[in-house]
Design an enzyme around this catalytic site. Structure first.
Site, mmCIF file in Angstrom:
data_model
loop_
_atom_site.group_PDB
_atom_site.id
_atom_site.type_symbol
_atom_site.label_atom_id
_atom_site.label_comp_id
_atom_site.label_asym_id
_atom_site.label_seq_id
_atom_site.Cartn_x
_atom_site.Cartn_y
_atom_site.Cartn_z
ATOM 1 C CB SER A 20 2.085 51.215 49.396
ATOM 2 O OG SER A 20 0.601 51.107 48.737
ATOM 3 C CG HIS B 245 0.125 46.220 49.943
ATOM 4 N ND1 HIS B 245 0.790 46.525 48.648
ATOM 5 C CD2 HIS B 245 -0.247 47.111 50.733
ATOM 6 C CE1 HIS B 245 1.343 48.361 47.982
ATOM 7 N NE2 HIS B 245 0.437 48.537 49.631
#
Length: 257
Positions: free
Chosen positions: A100, A234
């Site tokens: 991320s 995610h």
């Protein structure tokens, strides 16, 4: 940027030293994340690979150190600390892994490695993040606390008990907001490139990264790019650890001399 040995040590964590390792792997956490997130990776890859995790300021034992809300500045401090500690040095192969927000910090560290003439990483693993040139107009860092909490709840990856503990939330929300500000303000054009190959890892239902946005990493390297898709969102890597580690080790085995 010059850091003292003490300053450098504040930035890095090595959970299992492997002096006979074939290469180093430096890991960069996500927004709100911290170095211990990668402790299981260190255990899994030792002794073949020595894993180092970067500890950004503003969290855990560094909670009293002011946060840095700029990706370039995070990268410069990380690079300086890793160099000062001898983790990045001439003649030692090292790979970078970022998840991320950590993916773009790792990308900027890779650029610094190449710009400073000491050689770039063997490979950059960019996980759960769209290519630097694929910008979205996100403003989570400007929302109130309740909206930020809802955003991280939707993404998963955070213990639900933390999200229900007001005292803990009061500790982590300023850091999380700072990290969101850093990554949401990050800009890079398609001309920002590295020579090292890039391996992209992404969850097939990640709301923050589409496959096209993942493929766009190929425009940021002259060393080749491949994309690996895993089931999940995610934080796909929490349920896909074995598959992720297999991808990492297979890439390293192929790319190392």
């Amino acid at each position: 940027m010059n850091l003292s040995a003490i300053e450098a040590n504040e930035w890095i964590r090595r959970y299992r030293r492997s002096p006979e390792s074939r290469a180093g792997l430096v890991c960069f956490p996500h927004a709100g994340g911290s170095a211990p997130y990668f402790s299981p990776v260190s255990t899994a890859l030792a002794p073949s690979y020595e894993v180092t995790a970067v500890q950004y300021p503003g969290r855990q034992e560094r909670r009293h150190t002011p946060c840095i809300d700029d990706i370039g500045e995070l990268a410069r401090h990380s690079h300086a600390a890793l160099t000062r500690a001898g983790i990045i040095r001439d003649g030692r192969p090292v790979a970078l892994f970022g998840h991320s927000m950590g993916a773009v910090v790792a990308f900027e560290v890779a650029r610094l490695m190449e710009q400073k003439g000491g050689g770039g990483p063997v490979v950059l693993f960019a996980s759960g993040r769209r290519a630097p040139s694929r910008f979205r107009e996100d403003h989570v860092h400007l929302r109130d606390d309740a909206d930020i909490i809802e955003d991280i709840r939707a993404l998963g990856g955070t213990d639900a008990r933390i999200l229900q503990d007001r005292e803990l939330l009061d500790l982590i929300l300023p850091t999380l907001r700072s990290d969101y500000r850093a990554v949401e303000r990050y800009r890079r054009g398609s001309d920002a490139r590295i020579g090292a190959p890039i391996t992209v890892l992404v969850g097939d239902s990640d709301p923050h990264t589409t496959r096209q946005e993942a493929l766009a990493w190929g425009g940021h390297t002259s060393g080749g790019c491949e994309v690996h898709t895993f089931p999940g969102g995610h934080f796909y890597l929490e349920n896909q650890q074995a598959a992720v580690l297999k991808t990492v080790t297979e890439n390293l085995e192929r790319l190392l001399p």
